[in-house]
Each structure stands twice: as C-alpha cells, then as structure tokens.
Design a protein around this motif. Structure first.
Motif, PDB file in Angstrom:
ATOM      1  N   ARG A  33       0.863  -1.193   0.000  1.00 14.52           N
ATOM      2  CA  ARG A  33       0.000   0.000   0.000  1.00 14.52           C
ATOM      3  C   ARG A  33       0.892   1.232   0.000  1.00 14.52           C
ATOM      4  N   SER A  34       0.502   2.271  -0.767  1.00 10.21           N
ATOM      5  CA  SER A  34       1.325   3.487  -0.800  1.00 10.21           C
ATOM      6  C   SER A  34       0.853   4.497   0.249  1.00 10.21           C
ATOM      7  N   TRP A  35       1.812   5.290   0.729  1.00 12.85           N
ATOM      8  CA  TRP A  35       1.514   6.327   1.735  1.00 12.85           C
ATOM      9  C   TRP A  35       2.276   7.593   1.413  1.00 12.85           C
ATOM     10  N   GLN A  36       1.612   8.716   1.632  1.00 11.92           N
ATOM     11  CA  GLN A  36       2.307  10.003   1.534  1.00 11.92           C
ATOM     12  C   GLN A  36       2.831  10.377   2.922  1.00 11.92           C
ATOM     13  N   GLY A  37       3.752  11.357   2.934  1.00 13.81           N
ATOM     14  CA  GLY A  37       4.381  11.735   4.202  1.00 13.81           C
ATOM     15  C   GLY A  37       3.378  12.033   5.306  1.00 13.81           C
ATOM     16  N   TRP A  38       2.326  12.779   5.001  1.00 13.03           N
ATOM     17  CA  TRP A  38       1.394  13.227   6.044  1.00 13.03           C
ATOM     18  C   TRP A  38       0.594  12.075   6.629  1.00 13.03           C
ATOM     19  N   GLN A  39       0.509  10.967   5.878  1.00  9.33           N
ATOM     20  CA  GLN A  39      -0.309   9.859   6.364  1.00  9.33           C
ATOM     21  C   GLN A  39       0.413   9.009   7.406  1.00  9.33           C
ATOM     22  N   ILE A  40       1.769   9.129   7.473  1.00 10.11           N
ATOM     23  CA  ILE A  40       2.502   8.262   8.411  1.00 10.11           C
ATOM     24  C   ILE A  40       2.296   8.694   9.872  1.00 10.11           C
ATOM     25  N   PRO A  41       2.405   9.934  10.321  1.00 11.25           N
ATOM     26  CA  PRO A  41       2.915  11.082   9.594  1.00 11.25           C
ATOM     27  C   PRO A  41       4.419  11.263   9.819  1.00 11.25           C
ATOM     28  N   ILE A  42       5.059  11.842   8.771  1.00  4.75           N
ATOM     29  CA  ILE A  42       6.451  12.270   8.916  1.00  4.75           C
ATOM     30  C   ILE A  42       6.383  13.760   9.225  1.00  4.75           C
ATOM     31  N   LYS A  43       6.630  14.112  10.487  1.00  3.98           N
ATOM     32  CA  LYS A  43       6.481  15.521  10.901  1.00  3.98           C
ATOM     33  C   LYS A  43       7.776  16.280  10.660  1.00  3.98           C
ATOM     34  N   THR A  44       7.657  17.471  10.116  1.00  2.00           N
ATOM     35  CA  THR A  44       8.845  18.284   9.836  1.00  2.00           C
ATOM     36  C   THR A  44       8.745  19.619  10.590  1.00  2.00           C
ATOM     37  N   HIS A  74       9.819  25.422   4.901  1.00  2.00           N
ATOM     38  CA  HIS A  74       9.318  24.919   3.614  1.00  2.00           C
ATOM     39  C   HIS A  74      10.394  24.992   2.540  1.00  2.00           C
ATOM     40  N   GLY A  75      10.504  23.934   1.759  1.00  3.95           N
ATOM     41  CA  GLY A  75      11.508  23.875   0.701  1.00  3.95           C
ATOM     42  C   GLY A  75      12.806  23.209   1.152  1.00  3.95           C
ATOM     43  N   ALA A  76      13.091  23.308   2.441  1.00  2.00           N
ATOM     44  CA  ALA A  76      14.317  22.685   2.967  1.00  2.00           C
ATOM     45  C   ALA A  76      14.044  22.234   4.402  1.00  2.00           C
ATOM     46  N   ALA A  77      12.911  21.554   4.589  1.00  2.00           N
ATOM     47  CA  ALA A  77      12.485  21.218   5.947  1.00  2.00           C
ATOM     48  C   ALA A  77      13.323  20.090   6.529  1.00  2.00           C
ATOM     49  N   ARG A  78      13.363  20.064   7.844  1.00  3.47           N
ATOM     50  CA  ARG A  78      14.031  18.957   8.551  1.00  3.47           C
ATOM     51  C   ARG A  78      12.971  18.101   9.217  1.00  3.47           C
ATOM     52  N   ILE A  79      13.226  16.807   9.250  1.00  4.82           N
ATOM     53  CA  ILE A  79      12.273  15.905   9.904  1.00  4.82           C
ATOM     54  C   ILE A  79      12.369  16.125  11.413  1.00  4.82           C
ATOM     55  N   ALA A  80      11.202  16.361  12.046  1.00  8.57           N
ATOM     56  CA  ALA A  80      11.194  16.606  13.486  1.00  8.57           C
ATOM     57  C   ALA A  80      10.869  15.312  14.231  1.00  8.57           C
ATOM     58  N   ASP A  81       9.969  14.502  13.657  1.00  7.72           N
ATOM     59  CA  ASP A  81       9.538  13.310  14.384  1.00  7.72           C
ATOM     60  C   ASP A  81       8.806  12.338  13.459  1.00  7.72           C
ATOM     61  N   ILE A  82       9.071  11.056  13.640  1.00  6.96           N
ATOM     62  CA  ILE A  82       8.284  10.027  12.948  1.00  6.96           C
ATOM     63  C   ILE A  82       7.871   9.017  14.010  1.00  6.96           C
TER      64      ILE A  82
END
Ligand code: ADP
Ligand code: ASP
Ligand code: MG
Length: 424
Positions: A100-111, A115-123
């Motif tokens: 199944r495919s997932w986009q970042g927000w569905q996991i969510p991969i929090k940044t 914008h444009g050069a975001a860093r991952i804050a939490d998964i």
C-alpha cells in the motif's frame, strides 16, 4: 527475519519497466521473510521539471526577482513522489505482494516549518510497525512530510535519502538500503573518473564530508541521521539482476556500508575526492581593518540565508585596509551583491568584484589526522597541471581548494591519481 527499509532513487524508478524491476527487488526481500518498508523518489527528471514550473511562472511587470511562495513550491514539487509510490504499490500488488502506498502526512512524517528545505522533526514508528504486523509492505513517498502549519513540506533536493534513514531509525530497522544508479560509494564520482574504485566501507565522518562537499550520492542530512541513530546504511545498485547470487545476503549485501570508523580495518590516508561546481567568489577591496568588520559583512549575508563558504582575509599592508574574499553558491551571487551594497557605507569598502563559475575540489580522509604533507601533495599536483588555486580551506579530515570551473574534471582526476586511488 530482519526489518529492512529500501530506498529507490529517481533513475531507479525512471519508467514503468524500472519500477517493475524495483518491485522484484522488494519481492526478493519479502519472500526471504523480512519486514519491508520502501521509500521512493520521483521519476528521474520529474522534480527538476516541477521546480522549473514554479520558478518560471511569468513575473509581474516591473519586478526583477522570481517570486514564489515556499509553501506552494512544496505543494507542487512533492507531487512527483506521490506518483511513484502509487505506481510501485500497483507493481507489487500485480506480483502478489501485499503493498500500500503512503504520503508523508499519512505516516505522519512531521517536519519543521522550513518549507523547501524542511528537517524531519519526528516520525512515530508505530504506524509502520502495525503494517509490518499485517504482512504489508508500506511504499512511502520520500522527500516530503507535514509541517506544523498542516501543509506538505519537502526536505531539500536529494531528500528521499533522508526520509529513508529517518524511517529506518524510527522503526529500528536492521538495515537501510539506498538503491541508486551506481553500485556503491566510490573514491570519487565514477562519472568523472572511470578509474574510481568502489569502497566496501566508508566511515560516517568521511561520508558526511564527501556529501557536504558535493558527492550527491547521499543527502548530507541522511548521513547525519545514520550516524546519530547508528542506522546500518548500504548504498547499492538497483540495476543489478534482483535475483543474482548474493543480492539477498543479509549481513553483506553488495554495495558500500556506511559505518563507524572502527569497523574499517585498512584505513587509507585519503579516502575520496569530491567536487562542487557552481561556486562564486566575491572579493571586497580596501575593507577598513578594524574590529567588527567581518561581523558587519557576514551577519547580513547570514540573515539573508546566504551560505558563505570559504573566507580569506588578507593581511593589511598599511594597517588601515584589507581585502576580504569569500565564496557563495553561484545562484546566490546577485542576492549577496545586493546585501553588500546595502551595507557598504556601514562596513566601509571600496570595490566588489565577483567571479562566477568556480569549483571546489576536496580531498577527504580520516588518515589525514595523523599524516603530514597531504595538503602539500595536492598543491604540487595541481601546480604541475598549471591549475591555479584561488582559495584553500582545511579541517582535520579534509582539504578544499577553489579553482576555475573548467579545470574541475582535470583537478579531480589529478588528485585521485596522486593519492593512489586509481583502480589498477
Ligand atoms: P538517486 O536518484 O538514486 O538518488 P543521485 O543522482 O542522487 O541518485 O546520486 C547518485 C549519483 O551520485 C551517481 O550517479 C554518481 O554520479 C554521483 N556520485 C557523486 N559522487 C559519487 C561517489 N563518490 N560515489 C558514487 N556516486 C557518486
Ligand atoms: N525527487 C527529489 C529530488 O530530485 C528527492 C530525491 O530524489 O531524493 O531532489
Ligand atoms: Mg539522490
């Protein structure tokens, strides 16, 4: 059974046949009984096309700067990965693999909000761990996450590597495999020097330098995360036959392992050569020589988000004025010149000269810590080829040299050879 995160870059998913081939790599690991999550990039060239669309929107009459809103830039450029994630899930399903495919927000991969050069804050890994429990392969769109403003954010160019390593850390994966169009990390870019050798292992520190100094095989931030979270990361090829002998080897897959320094038995003095094109040199002449001048020049540049790299300040001959030379990415030259112009009176300098089309070549190796004369060897080798050195910076494990752009390839090959890195 192991838990494996597999990442496939743009050229590996460039068309439907290649996506099918990627699905075979995934199927191999699933059939071996492993828990698998996959991270994909956009199809090769797609992100460039999307970026160009945003940047080439016709300008308002009278304005000379391209205008775009970073949030909308992200909305546009994140779309490439969404397509590949869906297509790979389709390919896997057609082979009988539960996916199944997932986009970042569905996991969510929090940044964060950059914008444009975001860093991952939490998964939060629990979402993916639940999928593993259900025997499902999660195919995740790389390069993107969700920012605190509830909008899609992208992680900067090459960011899917970072998505993969961050996910591997979040689910405590046994391995993170970065599949790309070369079969590992080489002593230099194999496209420039065919005599480059594949490294069986490279230390985190050296890989970090290689990546920050231009080797785009891994995004810098992905190496930082792998180092901090001790993620066992391999760089390997997606173009090999997925079912060739050894491809499914759990402990020693073909490719390059990024690891701790102590895992490397035979340490060389120099491990690799990296290069970065499109650097520009800016020189300020007759800068008044008094305390606070450097701050007066570089603070406004930093505030304008301009990444200043090498800085050379000449000794003042008359005790009153000096010259200050530094480098910035070519794309930032006009912005930098505008900032300098604004601060000319407060700082006090005469002329500003700038030169585009410079390159930075760098020699990297942990062994340099304990060896003298490494830099001198580089200077002599470049001199023998009549390559002029514009600026030099060094740190414990690297030497960077600024040269004229047209000499980049020659300089890389010369340095590669003089440090004995050529394949025999
Ligand atoms: P992907 O689309 O899979 O993310 P990239 O194009 O971002 O792939 O990175 C892979 C490329 O990195 C290779 O094709 C190679 O030209 C380049 N590269 C630069 N330096 C090195 C190096 N030292 N070792 C391997 N590849 C390198
Ligand atoms: N597609 C994005 C890029 O081209 C992210 C990536 O490939 O890692 O920069
Ligand atoms: Mg990449």
């Amino acid at each position: 059974m192991a838990r494996i995160v597999m990442k496939f870059g743009g050229t590996s998913v460039a068309d439907l046949d290649r996506i099918h081939n990627v699905a075979r790599h995934v199927k191999r690991e699933v059939e071996a009984g492993h828990e698998v999550a996959v991270v994909v990039s956009a199809m090769s060239g797609k992100t460039n096309e999307l970026v160009a669309w945003v940047q080439n929107m016709p300008k308002v009459a009278g304005s000379n700067a391209p205008f775009y809103d970073a949030r909308e830039y992200d909305a546009v450029v994140a779309s490439g990965e969404q397509v590949t994630a869906g297509l790979l899930a389709v390919a896997l399903q057609s082979m009988g693999v539960n996916a199944r495919s997932w986009q970042g927000w569905q996991i969510p991969i929090k940044t964060d909000t950059a914008h444009g050069a975001a860093r991952i804050a939490d998964i939060d890994g629990s979402f993916l761990i639940k999928r593993f429990g259900e025997g499902q392969v999660a195919v995740i769109a790389g390069f993107q996450g969700i920012a605190p403003d509830n909008r899609i954010a992208t992680l900067g160019r090459g960011g899917s590597d970072t998505s993969a390593v961050a996910i591997a850390a979040a689910v405590k994966a046994d391995r993170c495999d970065i599949y790309t169009d070369v079969d590992g990390v080489y002593t230099t870019d194999p496209r420039i020097e065919p005599k480059a050798r594949r490294l069986p292992k490279i230390s985190f520190e050296e890989m970090l330098e290689m990546a920050s100094l231009g080797a785009k095989v891994l995004q810098v931030r992905s190496v930082e995360l792998a180092m901090v979270h001790k993620v066992r990361t391999f760089v390997r090829s997606s173009f090999e036959d997925p079912d060739a002998p050894g491809m499914g080897d759990l402990l020693n897959p073909p490719g390059t392992l990024i690891c701790d320094e102590d895992e490397i038995v035979e340490q060389q003095v120099v491990t690799g050569i990296a290069y970065a094109k499109d650097e520009a040199q800016i020189s300020l002449r007759r800068v008044s020589d008094r305390p606070g001048v450097a701050a007066g020049i570089f603070l406004p540049l930093a505030e304008a988000n301009i990444n200043v790299d090498m800085i050379v300040q000449n000794i003042s001959e008359d005790g009153k004025s000096t010259d200050m030379t530094f480098t910035v990415p070519s794309s930032d030259v006009s912005k930098a010149l505008a900032v300098l112009e604004k601060n000319r009176d407060t700082v006090g300098f005469d002329v500003v000269q700038h030169d585009d089309g410079m390159s930075k070549v760098s020699v990297i190796g942990i062994g340099m810590r304990s060896h003298a004369g490494v830099a001198a060897t580089a200077f002599k080798a470049l001199a023998d080829k009549s390559i002029n050195i514009r600026a030099i910076t060094t740190s414990e494990i690297k030497i960077s040299i600024l040269i004229d752009g047209p000499y980049t390839e020659l300089a890389v090959r010369t340095l590669h050879s003089v440090y004995g890195l050529d394949k025999h």
